[in-house]
Structure formats: structure tokens, C-alpha cells
Design a protein around this motif. Structure first.
Motif, PDB file in Angstrom:
ATOM      1  N   GLU A 127     -18.690   2.712 -16.677  1.00 16.48           N
ATOM      2  CA  GLU A 127     -17.914   3.936 -16.519  1.00 16.48           C
ATOM      3  C   GLU A 127     -17.282   3.906 -15.126  1.00 16.48           C
ATOM      4  O   GLU A 127     -17.976   3.718 -14.135  1.00 16.48           O
ATOM      5  N   VAL A 128     -15.968   4.081 -15.074  1.00 15.26           N
ATOM      6  CA  VAL A 128     -15.208   3.976 -13.832  1.00 15.26           C
ATOM      7  C   VAL A 128     -14.750   5.365 -13.398  1.00 15.26           C
ATOM      8  O   VAL A 128     -14.335   6.184 -14.235  1.00 15.26           O
ATOM      9  N   THR A 129     -14.820   5.635 -12.106  1.00 14.83           N
ATOM     10  CA  THR A 129     -14.297   6.875 -11.541  1.00 14.83           C
ATOM     11  C   THR A 129     -13.207   6.551 -10.538  1.00 14.83           C
ATOM     12  O   THR A 129     -13.412   5.746  -9.628  1.00 14.83           O
ATOM     13  N   LEU A 130     -12.047   7.165 -10.698  1.00  9.61           N
ATOM     14  CA  LEU A 130     -10.947   7.099  -9.739  1.00  9.61           C
ATOM     15  C   LEU A 130     -10.903   8.411  -8.963  1.00  9.61           C
ATOM     16  O   LEU A 130     -11.171   9.476  -9.522  1.00  9.61           O
ATOM     17  N   ARG A 131     -10.516   8.316  -7.701  1.00  8.65           N
ATOM     18  CA  ARG A 131     -10.468   9.499  -6.839  1.00  8.65           C
ATOM     19  C   ARG A 131      -9.215   9.441  -5.978  1.00  8.65           C
ATOM     20  O   ARG A 131      -8.851   8.376  -5.452  1.00  8.65           O
ATOM     21  N   ALA A 132      -8.552  10.580  -5.813  1.00  9.72           N
ATOM     22  CA  ALA A 132      -7.382  10.688  -4.938  1.00  9.72           C
ATOM     23  C   ALA A 132      -7.541  11.917  -4.056  1.00  9.72           C
ATOM     24  O   ALA A 132      -7.909  12.994  -4.529  1.00  9.72           O
ATOM     25  N   SER A 133      -7.238  11.740  -2.764  1.00  6.68           N
ATOM     26  CA  SER A 133      -7.369  12.823  -1.800  1.00  6.68           C
ATOM     27  C   SER A 133      -6.256  12.699  -0.775  1.00  6.68           C
ATOM     28  O   SER A 133      -6.046  11.627  -0.198  1.00  6.68           O
ATOM     29  N   ILE A 134      -5.528  13.780  -0.539  1.00  3.72           N
ATOM     30  CA  ILE A 134      -4.405  13.762   0.396  1.00  3.72           C
ATOM     31  C   ILE A 134      -4.893  14.026   1.815  1.00  3.72           C
ATOM     32  O   ILE A 134      -5.736  14.894   2.056  1.00  3.72           O
ATOM     33  N   MET A 135      -4.359  13.243   2.745  1.00  7.87           N
ATOM     34  CA  MET A 135      -4.622  13.439   4.155  1.00  7.87           C
ATOM     35  C   MET A 135      -3.299  13.256   4.901  1.00  7.87           C
ATOM     36  O   MET A 135      -2.681  12.191   4.826  1.00  7.87           O
ATOM     37  N   LYS A 136      -2.834  14.307   5.560  1.00  4.95           N
ATOM     38  CA  LYS A 136      -1.539  14.304   6.243  1.00  4.95           C
ATOM     39  C   LYS A 136      -0.435  13.982   5.229  1.00  4.95           C
ATOM     40  O   LYS A 136      -0.293  14.702   4.239  1.00  4.95           O
ATOM     41  N   ASP A 137       0.327  12.894   5.439  1.00  2.00           N
ATOM     42  CA  ASP A 137       1.434  12.573   4.531  1.00  2.00           C
ATOM     43  C   ASP A 137       1.081  11.465   3.558  1.00  2.00           C
ATOM     44  O   ASP A 137       1.956  10.835   2.973  1.00  2.00           O
ATOM     45  N   ALA A 138      -0.220  11.213   3.370  1.00  7.15           N
ATOM     46  CA  ALA A 138      -0.655  10.079   2.545  1.00  7.15           C
ATOM     47  C   ALA A 138      -1.737  10.510   1.566  1.00  7.15           C
ATOM     48  O   ALA A 138      -2.384  11.544   1.727  1.00  7.15           O
TER      49      ALA A 138
END
Length: 201
Positions: A127-138
Motif C-alpha cells: 500500500e503506497v501513500t503519496l503526500r503533497a504539502s505547500i511551502m512558500k512558492d513550492a
């Protein structure tokens, strides 16, 4: 914020899959053959017709999507997170089959697409987990499995302060019959530091 588990019916499909059905807490999705997300680079073609289930995404939260990898067998079978600001301004990231093995993949698009890959053959069947989190402009993109810790895949430009959406996506450009089992979609605390792993929840 505390962790918020997203109900599958809270999202809206920007493009409908061949089928999608709930099974307990899971969502089983069959994408349509031949549909994808890609803009111009190298191949010349433009696709923005893949299946993506999106909800509003506040920049002050991280989004995570989990899915089972066992059904991925053919070239370009793929699933993960779509980060969407609008036509031609999006990132898809997840697992994609290339040269017979699963790869961590990210396609970053701003008018044109680019594609980065890192093989993870040891993740087969997990089972795979992807994560995205914004920091400043990225945006910081990470991935893990139940047996392998967080890996940072990409730090990519994503400068949009509002109007963003995110959620699970899947595509099957070369074959019919892929079924992806999504197990989890949550909004949670955003990353505090690029070099500090987020908690495993």
C-alpha cells in the motif's frame, strides 16, 4: 489542524473514469484506456482527460492519498495525487509502471510537462501513500509504504495562493482493465521543514 479523512463522495471528477464504486472505506476505480494528463513536451500531444477526483485544497494543509499497488502490471499504469490549479497548470504524482517496474513519478505542468522517475521495485504489492504539502512558492512531494519510510520525490514550483484542488487520480493510457483500490484520502498538518519527515498517521 487535526487529520480530516475525506469521504469519496466529497470530491468531484474533472473527468469521469470508466467506473468507480465504493467498497467499505475503499474506492475502486477503473480508468478508461487511452486517457491521461500530458502537455506537449517530447511527444507533441496534449491530454487532460484522465480520471481525477478533486476537492478544494487549502495551502495550509497537506494532502495524502493511499492506494494498493498489486494491480499495476502494464506500461504507464498509474495512480496517485493530482494537484490542480486549472487547465495546463497541474502536477500529477504517484506510482507509474515503466520498463516493467513501479516508479515514483511526478509530472509537473505549466503549459508544458516534464517527467521525473525513480524506480521502486521493492514496493511491489504494498500500500503506497503519496503526500503533497505547500511551502512558500513550492510543493514538497513525498511517498512511503507500510514497510518503507518517507522518501522525498520532488520539490516543484507551485506558486498559486488560492484556487487549488487536490485528490486521487488514475490513468491507464495503454490498456483496458486496470482497477485501482484507493484506501485513504486525508487532509492533515502541512510539512514544517523539508528535511523533517512528517508523521505516519
Amino acid at each position: 489542524m487535526t487529520k480530516k479523512r475525506m469521504n469519496w463522495d466529497k470530491g468531484t471528477w474533472i473527468n469521469l473514469p470508466h467506473s468507480a464504486r465504493g467498497e467499505g472505506e475503499f474506492l475502486k476505480v477503473v480508468p478508461e484506456k487511452g486517457k491521461d494528463f500530458w502537455r506537449k513536451t517530447l511527444y507533441g500531444f496534449e491530454f487532460e482527460d484522465g480520471a481525477a477526483l478533486l476537492a478544494d485544497w487549502d495551502n495550509n494543509t497537506a494532502v495524502e492519498v493511499s492506494f494498493q499497488l498489486g494491480s499495476f502490471t502494464e506500461l504507464y499504469d498509474q495512480a496517485g495525487i493530482m494537484l490542480y490549479h486549472g487547465p495546463g497548470k497541474w502536477i500529477k504524482t504517484g506510482i507509474e509502471i515503466n520498463d516493467g517496474i513501479p516508479h515514483l513519478a511526478a509530472v509537473v505542468t505549466d503549459g508544458y510537462s516534464d517527467w521525473s522517475l525513480a524506480g521502486v521495485p521493492e514496493w511491489v504489492g504494498e500500500e503506497v501513500t503519496l503526500r503533497a504539502s505547500i511551502m512558500k512558492d513550492a510543493v514538497i512531494i513525498r511517498a512511503r509504504t507500510e514497510h518503507h519510510g518517507w522518501r522525498t520525490i520532488r520539490v516543484a514550483r507551485f506558486p498559486y495562493e488560492s484556487g487549488n484542488q487536490a485528490g486521487p487520480y488514475t490513468c491507464s493510457p495503454t490498456r483496458a482493465g486496470l482497477e485501482v483500490t484507493f484506501t485513504r484520502w486525508v487532509l492533515t498538518e502541512r510539512d514544517q521543514d523539508l528535511h523533517v519527515d512528517p508523521p505516519v498517521e
